[in-house]
Write a protein that holds these residues in place. Structure first.
Motif, PDB file in Angstrom:
ATOM      1  N   ALA A   1       2.272   5.594 -12.982  1.00 23.00           N
ATOM      2  CA  ALA A   1       1.834   4.324 -12.985  1.00 23.00           C
ATOM      3  C   ALA A   1       1.955   3.466 -11.706  1.00 23.00           C
ATOM      4  O   ALA A   1       2.537   4.010 -10.490  1.00 23.00           O
ATOM      5  N   ILE A   2       0.933   2.482 -11.782  1.00 20.53           N
ATOM      6  CA  ILE A   2       0.767   1.848 -10.395  1.00 20.53           C
ATOM      7  C   ILE A   2       0.694   0.100 -10.660  1.00 20.53           C
ATOM      8  O   ILE A   2      -0.092   0.026 -11.771  1.00 20.53           O
TER       9      ILE A   2
ATOM     10  N   PHE B   1       0.912  -1.829  -4.762  1.00 17.64           N
ATOM     11  CA  PHE B   1       2.047  -1.718  -3.632  1.00 17.64           C
ATOM     12  C   PHE B   1       3.282  -0.759  -4.271  1.00 17.64           C
ATOM     13  O   PHE B   1       4.074  -0.341  -3.454  1.00 17.64           O
ATOM     14  N   ILE B   2       3.297  -0.692  -5.581  1.00 16.63           N
ATOM     15  CA  ILE B   2       4.523   0.059  -6.143  1.00 16.63           C
ATOM     16  C   ILE B   2       4.012   0.992  -7.454  1.00 16.63           C
ATOM     17  O   ILE B   2       2.987   0.803  -8.101  1.00 16.63           O
TER      18      ILE B   2
ATOM     19  N   ALA C   1      -0.501  -4.631 -20.218  1.00 15.83           N
ATOM     20  CA  ALA C   1      -0.904  -6.077 -20.353  1.00 15.83           C
ATOM     21  C   ALA C   1      -0.313  -6.916 -19.469  1.00 15.83           C
ATOM     22  O   ALA C   1      -0.253  -8.065 -19.297  1.00 15.83           O
ATOM     23  N   ILE C   2       0.564  -6.302 -18.399  1.00 14.63           N
ATOM     24  CA  ILE C   2       0.973  -7.043 -17.329  1.00 14.63           C
ATOM     25  C   ILE C   2       0.781  -6.363 -16.058  1.00 14.63           C
ATOM     26  O   ILE C   2       0.248  -5.227 -15.904  1.00 14.63           O
ATOM     27  N   SER C   3       1.138  -6.946 -14.882  1.00 17.91           N
ATOM     28  CA  SER C   3       0.760  -6.557 -13.634  1.00 17.91           C
ATOM     29  C   SER C   3       1.785  -5.558 -12.909  1.00 17.91           C
ATOM     30  O   SER C   3       1.366  -4.801 -12.058  1.00 17.91           O
ATOM     31  N   THR C   4       3.041  -5.546 -13.363  1.00 13.44           N
ATOM     32  CA  THR C   4       4.103  -5.017 -12.820  1.00 13.44           C
ATOM     33  C   THR C   4       4.423  -3.722 -13.330  1.00 13.44           C
ATOM     34  O   THR C   4       4.101  -3.459 -14.533  1.00 13.44           O
ATOM     35  N   VAL C   5       5.154  -2.826 -12.472  1.00 11.22           N
ATOM     36  CA  VAL C   5       5.436  -1.716 -13.051  1.00 11.22           C
ATOM     37  C   VAL C   5       7.217  -1.810 -12.472  1.00 11.22           C
ATOM     38  O   VAL C   5       7.402  -2.236 -11.671  1.00 11.22           O
ATOM     39  N   ASP C   6       7.911  -0.899 -13.220  1.00  9.67           N
ATOM     40  CA  ASP C   6       9.392  -0.743 -12.962  1.00  9.67           C
ATOM     41  C   ASP C   6       9.531   0.176 -11.745  1.00  9.67           C
ATOM     42  O   ASP C   6       8.664   1.025 -11.558  1.00  9.67           O
TER      43      ASP C   6
END
Length: 126
Positions: A50-51, A56-57, A100-105
Motif C-alpha cells: 500500500a502507498i 511518502f508512506i 476511501a482515505i489518503s493515509t496508510v498505517d
C-alpha cells in the motif's frame, strides 16, 4: 464511478521481474491511498502493498518485503508495483485497490478499500 485498470502481468521465470501498472480514472487521485492485493487459486485474497496518497508512506506484506516496491505518479493517476526476485508462490491474480482515505498505517494493510480493478495474472512457473 472510478475505474482501475491493471496492466503488466504475464509469465516470468523464477528470479525474474515484472512491473504492474494501475491507471485510475476520476479526480483527485492524490487524495486516496492505493494498494495491491493478490489471489492465488484456491486461496483468499491477500494484501501485498500500500502507498499513501502523498506517496511518502508505504507498507508491505512480510512475504514480499525487500522484493516488491510500490510507487505512484500522481500526475499520471497511476500506481505501480515493481516485483523482483519472483518466486512460484507469487503466482496469483493481482488486483489494484483504492482506499476511501489518503493515509496508510505503518503496519501492513490498506483500510477502507472502496474500488477494485479487474485483476491481472502473474505466473511464475516452478
Amino acid at each position: 464511478q472510478v475505474q482501475l485498470v491493471e496492466s503488466g502481468g504475464g509469465s516470468v521465470q523464477a528470479g525474474g521481474s515484472l512491473r504492474l501498472s494501475c491507471a485510475a480514472s476520476g479526480r483527485s487521485f492524490s487524495n486516496y491511498a492505493m494498494g495491491w492485493f493478490r489471489q492465488a487459486p484456491g486461496k483468499e485474497r491477500e494484501f501485498v502493498a500500500a502507498i499513501a496518497g502523498s506517496g511518502f508512506i508505504t507498507n508491505y506484506a512480510d512475504s514480499v518485503k525487500g522484493r516488491f516496491t510500490i510507487s505512484r505518479d500522481n500526475a499520471k493517476n497511476t500506481v505501480y508495483l515493481q516485483m523482483n526476485s519472483l518466486k512460484p508462490e507469487d503466482t496469483a491474480v493481482y488486483y489494484c485497490a483504492r482506499s476511501a482515505i489518503s493515509t496508510v498505517d505503518v503496519g501492513p494493510g490498506l483500510r477502507f478499500v472502496s474500488f477494485w480493478g479487474q485483476g491481472t495474472q502473474v505466473t511464475v512457473p516452478s
